[in-house]
Design a protein around this motif. Structure first.
Motif, PDB file in Angstrom:
ATOM      1  N   ASP A   1      85.434 -60.420 -62.860  1.00 20.06           N
ATOM      2  CA  ASP A   1      84.426 -60.048 -63.858  1.00 20.06           C
ATOM      3  C   ASP A   1      83.864 -58.669 -63.575  1.00 20.06           C
ATOM      4  O   ASP A   1      83.580 -57.899 -64.503  1.00 20.06           O
ATOM      5  CB  ASP A   1      83.303 -61.077 -63.866  1.00 20.06           C
ATOM      6  N   LEU A   2      83.690 -58.334 -62.285  1.00 14.53           N
ATOM      7  CA  LEU A   2      83.163 -57.027 -61.933  1.00 14.53           C
ATOM      8  C   LEU A   2      84.146 -55.930 -62.343  1.00 14.53           C
ATOM      9  O   LEU A   2      83.745 -54.887 -62.892  1.00 14.53           O
ATOM     10  CB  LEU A   2      82.886 -56.967 -60.433  1.00 14.53           C
ATOM     11  N   ARG A   3      85.433 -56.143 -62.073  1.00 14.85           N
ATOM     12  CA  ARG A   3      86.435 -55.145 -62.469  1.00 14.85           C
ATOM     13  C   ARG A   3      86.459 -54.975 -63.985  1.00 14.85           C
ATOM     14  O   ARG A   3      86.586 -53.859 -64.498  1.00 14.85           O
ATOM     15  CB  ARG A   3      87.821 -55.560 -61.958  1.00 14.85           C
ATOM     16  N   ARG A   4      86.372 -56.086 -64.717  1.00 14.79           N
ATOM     17  CA  ARG A   4      86.366 -56.004 -66.178  1.00 14.79           C
ATOM     18  C   ARG A   4      85.156 -55.212 -66.680  1.00 14.79           C
ATOM     19  O   ARG A   4      85.266 -54.390 -67.593  1.00 14.79           O
ATOM     20  CB  ARG A   4      86.354 -57.411 -66.780  1.00 14.79           C
TER      21      ARG A   4
ATOM     22  N   GLU B   1      77.347 -50.023 -54.369  1.00 11.58           N
ATOM     23  CA  GLU B   1      77.051 -50.030 -52.939  1.00 11.58           C
ATOM     24  C   GLU B   1      77.133 -51.466 -52.447  1.00 11.58           C
ATOM     25  O   GLU B   1      76.767 -52.392 -53.175  1.00 11.58           O
ATOM     26  CB  GLU B   1      75.646 -49.472 -52.659  1.00 11.58           C
ATOM     27  N   PRO B   2      77.596 -51.674 -51.218  1.00 11.22           N
ATOM     28  CA  PRO B   2      77.626 -53.042 -50.697  1.00 11.22           C
ATOM     29  C   PRO B   2      76.224 -53.576 -50.463  1.00 11.22           C
ATOM     30  O   PRO B   2      75.319 -52.825 -50.080  1.00 11.22           O
ATOM     31  CB  PRO B   2      78.401 -52.898 -49.381  1.00 11.22           C
TER      32      PRO B   2
ATOM     33  N   THR C   1      83.334 -64.679 -55.050  1.00 10.34           N
ATOM     34  CA  THR C   1      82.139 -63.976 -55.495  1.00 10.34           C
ATOM     35  C   THR C   1      81.850 -62.795 -54.576  1.00 10.34           C
ATOM     36  O   THR C   1      81.981 -62.894 -53.354  1.00 10.34           O
ATOM     37  CB  THR C   1      80.932 -64.926 -55.501  1.00 10.34           C
ATOM     38  N   VAL C   2      81.472 -61.664 -55.169  1.00 14.73           N
ATOM     39  CA  VAL C   2      81.098 -60.477 -54.403  1.00 14.73           C
ATOM     40  C   VAL C   2      79.673 -60.083 -54.766  1.00 14.73           C
ATOM     41  O   VAL C   2      79.177 -60.417 -55.854  1.00 14.73           O
ATOM     42  CB  VAL C   2      82.056 -59.297 -54.683  1.00 14.73           C
ATOM     43  N   GLN C   3      79.009 -59.400 -53.848  1.00  9.47           N
ATOM     44  CA  GLN C   3      77.639 -58.922 -54.077  1.00  9.47           C
ATOM     45  C   GLN C   3      77.608 -57.412 -53.909  1.00  9.47           C
ATOM     46  O   GLN C   3      78.091 -56.882 -52.913  1.00  9.47           O
ATOM     47  CB  GLN C   3      76.663 -59.583 -53.100  1.00  9.47           C
ATOM     48  N   ARG C   4      77.062 -56.728 -54.891  1.00 12.59           N
ATOM     49  CA  ARG C   4      77.011 -55.270 -54.886  1.00 12.59           C
ATOM     50  C   ARG C   4      75.681 -54.791 -55.461  1.00 12.59           C
ATOM     51  O   ARG C   4      74.963 -55.539 -56.128  1.00 12.59           O
ATOM     52  CB  ARG C   4      78.158 -54.678 -55.729  1.00 12.59           C
ATOM     53  N   ILE C   5      75.379 -53.526 -55.200  1.00 13.90           N
ATOM     54  CA  ILE C   5      74.215 -52.854 -55.792  1.00 13.90           C
ATOM     55  C   ILE C   5      74.728 -51.750 -56.696  1.00 13.90           C
ATOM     56  O   ILE C   5      75.643 -50.996 -56.330  1.00 13.90           O
ATOM     57  CB  ILE C   5      73.297 -52.260 -54.708  1.00 13.90           C
ATOM     58  N   ILE C   6      74.149 -51.630 -57.885  1.00 12.22           N
ATOM     59  CA  ILE C   6      74.528 -50.572 -58.814  1.00 12.22           C
ATOM     60  C   ILE C   6      73.263 -49.866 -59.287  1.00 12.22           C
ATOM     61  O   ILE C   6      72.226 -50.491 -59.533  1.00 12.22           O
ATOM     62  CB  ILE C   6      75.323 -51.132 -60.016  1.00 12.22           C
ATOM     63  N   HIS C   7      73.335 -48.546 -59.378  1.00 12.03           N
ATOM     64  CA  HIS C   7      72.220 -47.736 -59.858  1.00 12.03           C
ATOM     65  C   HIS C   7      72.543 -47.257 -61.267  1.00 12.03           C
ATOM     66  O   HIS C   7      73.597 -46.642 -61.485  1.00 12.03           O
ATOM     67  CB  HIS C   7      71.981 -46.538 -58.930  1.00 12.03           C
TER      68      HIS C   7
ATOM     69  N   LYS D   1      85.611 -51.474 -65.962  1.00 12.86           N
ATOM     70  CA  LYS D   1      86.613 -50.878 -66.844  1.00 12.86           C
ATOM     71  C   LYS D   1      86.076 -50.725 -68.261  1.00 12.86           C
ATOM     72  O   LYS D   1      86.283 -49.689 -68.909  1.00 12.86           O
ATOM     73  CB  LYS D   1      87.872 -51.756 -66.847  1.00 12.86           C
ATOM     74  N   ARG D   2      85.370 -51.747 -68.744  1.00 13.11           N
ATOM     75  CA  ARG D   2      84.843 -51.705 -70.102  1.00 13.11           C
ATOM     76  C   ARG D   2      83.790 -50.610 -70.270  1.00 13.11           C
ATOM     77  O   ARG D   2      83.699 -49.964 -71.321  1.00 13.11           O
ATOM     78  CB  ARG D   2      84.243 -53.068 -70.459  1.00 13.11           C
ATOM     79  N   GLU D   3      82.997 -50.399 -69.230  1.00 15.32           N
ATOM     80  CA  GLU D   3      81.902 -49.436 -69.313  1.00 15.32           C
ATOM     81  C   GLU D   3      82.261 -48.070 -68.727  1.00 15.32           C
ATOM     82  O   GLU D   3      81.387 -47.213 -68.564  1.00 15.32           O
ATOM     83  CB  GLU D   3      80.670 -49.997 -68.589  1.00 15.32           C
ATOM     84  N   ASN D   4      83.538 -47.872 -68.395  1.00 13.13           N
ATOM     85  CA  ASN D   4      84.008 -46.594 -67.835  1.00 13.13           C
ATOM     86  C   ASN D   4      83.254 -46.213 -66.568  1.00 13.13           C
ATOM     87  O   ASN D   4      82.869 -45.053 -66.373  1.00 13.13           O
ATOM     88  CB  ASN D   4      83.894 -45.473 -68.883  1.00 13.13           C
ATOM     89  N   LEU D   5      83.024 -47.192 -65.712  1.00 12.55           N
ATOM     90  CA  LEU D   5      82.374 -46.961 -64.434  1.00 12.55           C
ATOM     91  C   LEU D   5      83.415 -47.093 -63.320  1.00 12.55           C
ATOM     92  O   LEU D   5      84.445 -47.733 -63.497  1.00 12.55           O
ATOM     93  CB  LEU D   5      81.244 -47.969 -64.212  1.00 12.55           C
ATOM     94  N   ALA D   6      83.127 -46.486 -62.191  1.00 10.06           N
ATOM     95  CA  ALA D   6      84.047 -46.539 -61.058  1.00 10.06           C
ATOM     96  C   ALA D   6      83.428 -47.342 -59.928  1.00 10.06           C
ATOM     97  O   ALA D   6      82.204 -47.498 -59.849  1.00 10.06           O
ATOM     98  CB  ALA D   6      84.384 -45.123 -60.581  1.00 10.06           C
ATOM     99  N   GLU D   7      84.280 -47.840 -59.040  1.00  9.13           N
ATOM    100  CA  GLU D   7      83.780 -48.637 -57.919  1.00  9.13           C
ATOM    101  C   GLU D   7      82.921 -47.803 -56.978  1.00  9.13           C
ATOM    102  O   GLU D   7      82.095 -48.349 -56.241  1.00  9.13           O
ATOM    103  CB  GLU D   7      84.952 -49.268 -57.149  1.00  9.13           C
TER     104      GLU D   7
END
Length: 438
Positions: free
Chosen positions: A409-412, A425-426, A364-370, A415-421
């Protein structure tokens, strides 16, 4: 159109090679292939030539020996372990006065007998026609009268051209039908990805016990018999794992040494299940003294299919023949690397299910997305996935979401939403509501 041995036909096997005599295991496998096609092995001939004869492959001396062997055993068919050119097949048939088949033709015949599904039959017919298209001269030797002069002209060349055109048209029709089948299969795979259901592909050398293990894992009713290529048609079933998890288990065509390229090409859509899988179960016959050679051959086919980078669990089957206890070996991360079991007795099956669950259970990873105000659909999707741990509305509009989900799941999602890593943010080591929204 495609000549194949009839059940119970007496055959002489020619173990021909250009790099030394074949070993016992290769000869036994070739004989088992012949028996699987319905032939009765009446005799065997060993032949090794560094430079195969261009006309008959085996040369004059072995040809005379083979002619005697056929007469002594009342054989009706000769099957060569070496690949023969169309002219070599034709020349051998003329010299021996019986039908001649090489290894590729033999395997194609077995596949033709075993295919049951609509897709399987299309794939086999396509492979047969591709193989036959190079051997049309065999079927029309009685019309070869293009020598010129009165009474020596005939329709041979015209008939060959007609046959080539008809076969070409049929190949195009089969390709179009298989593309439709492949499109439906691809759609099913995409639906499984959207539903977040992992796929596990079962691969292995033919007669390693894949169908038996498949039935033991999924309670399916796949045909099982102790013979090469007992089942060809792909089967997909749900596999329930510990703690209420479940995956899709896909059975695939068994591999064999020197699998004809026509078959690999024809069955590529079926074998695509292995390439698209999240995990491969590589089934190995633990009682086979040549198992490491089989492992290399299976991995070679997987590499050709571009599936060699998919994570694998090696499953050593048939420990009941070795009087061994079931066991599991782990990798450095404590995940199952190899499982020893018996599919026929069920010993070790729970270990395999646990190993599958651990390998598919991602960290499991934890990230912040805007997200901007226009990305409300992506926000709703993250909530559907249960990935949002906290949310803060931004003054300029949009949202800042703290996420907790598996790496896969995060990578999927990205990719599905055309977003980049780089859009992520960590999350701080000790997240708080304030810190998550800064």
């Amino acid at each position: 159109m495609f000549e194949r041995p009839q059940s119970g036909e007496r055959a002489v096997l020619v173990h021909a090679s250009s790099d030394g005599l074949p070993d016992t295991s290769e000869r036994e496998e070739f004989a088992e292939l012949a028996r699987s096609a319905g032939a009765v092995v009446a005799g065997e001939l060993l032949s090794s030539r560094r430079n195969p004869d261009a006309r008959t492959y085996i040369g004059k001396g072995k040809l005379a020996e083979l002619r005697t062997l056929i007469a002594d055993n009342d054989a009706e068919l000769v099957i060569s372990s070496a690949s023969l050119s169309p002219s070599q097949e034709r020349n051998l048939e003329r010299e021996l006065c019986c039908r001649v088949l090489d290894r590729a033709g033999l395997i194609l015949d077995i596949f033709a007998q075993r295919a049951r599904s609509f897709e399987g039959k299309l794939q086999v017919e396509l492979a047969q026609l591709r193989h036959l298209s190079t051997r049309l001269v065999r079927g029309w030797t009685h019309l070869e009268r293009q020598k010129g002069g009165i009474g020596l002209r005939g329709p041979g060349e015209t008939q060959l051209e007609t046959d080539r055109r008809l076969i070409g048209d049929r190949i195009r029709q089969l390709k179009d039908r298989l593309e439709d089948v492949d499109a439906r299969r691809t759609m099913n795979r995409r639906n499984r990805v959207r539903a977040e259901i992992p796929t596990v592909a079962l691969v292995g050398y033919t007669n390693a016990g894949k169908s038996t293990l498949f039935n033991a894992l999924t309670d399916a009713d796949v045909y099982v018999k102790d013979q090469l290529f007992a089942t060809l048609d792909p089967t997909v079933r749900r596999l329930d794992l510990p703690e209420g998890e479940h995956v899709i288990l896909a059975d695939t065509v068994g591999f064999v040494r020197d699998l004809p390229h026509e078959l690999i090409a024809a069955f590529r859509s079926t074998l695509q299940e292995a390439r698209e899988a999240d995990l491969i179960l590589h089934l190995i016959d633990a009682s086979d003294p040549n198992r490491w050679q089989r492992v290399r051959q299976v991995n070679s086919v997987l590499k050709e299919l571009e599936a060699d980078q998919v994570p694998q669990i090696r499953v050593y089957n048939k420990i009941d023949k070795l009087d061994r206890e079931p066991r599991i070996t782990n990798n450095r991360d404590g995940e199952g690397r190899a499982v020893w079991l018996s599919a026929i007795t069920g010993e070790g099956i729970p270990m395999l299910k646990d190993a599958i669950a651990r390998r598919l259970r991602q960290k499991t990873v934890q990230r912040i997305i805007h997200l901007t105000p226009g990305q409300g659909r992506q926000r709703a999707r993250l909530f559907e996935l249960g990935a949002v741990t906290s949310e803060q509305a931004l003054e300029e509009g949009g949202w800042s979401l703290a996420l907790k989900m598996t790496e896969k799941d995060l990578r999927r999602f990205l990719k599905r939403e055309n977003l980049a890593e780089r859009d992520l943010e960590p999350l701080p080591m000790k997240p708080s509501a304030t810190a998550a929204n800064e």
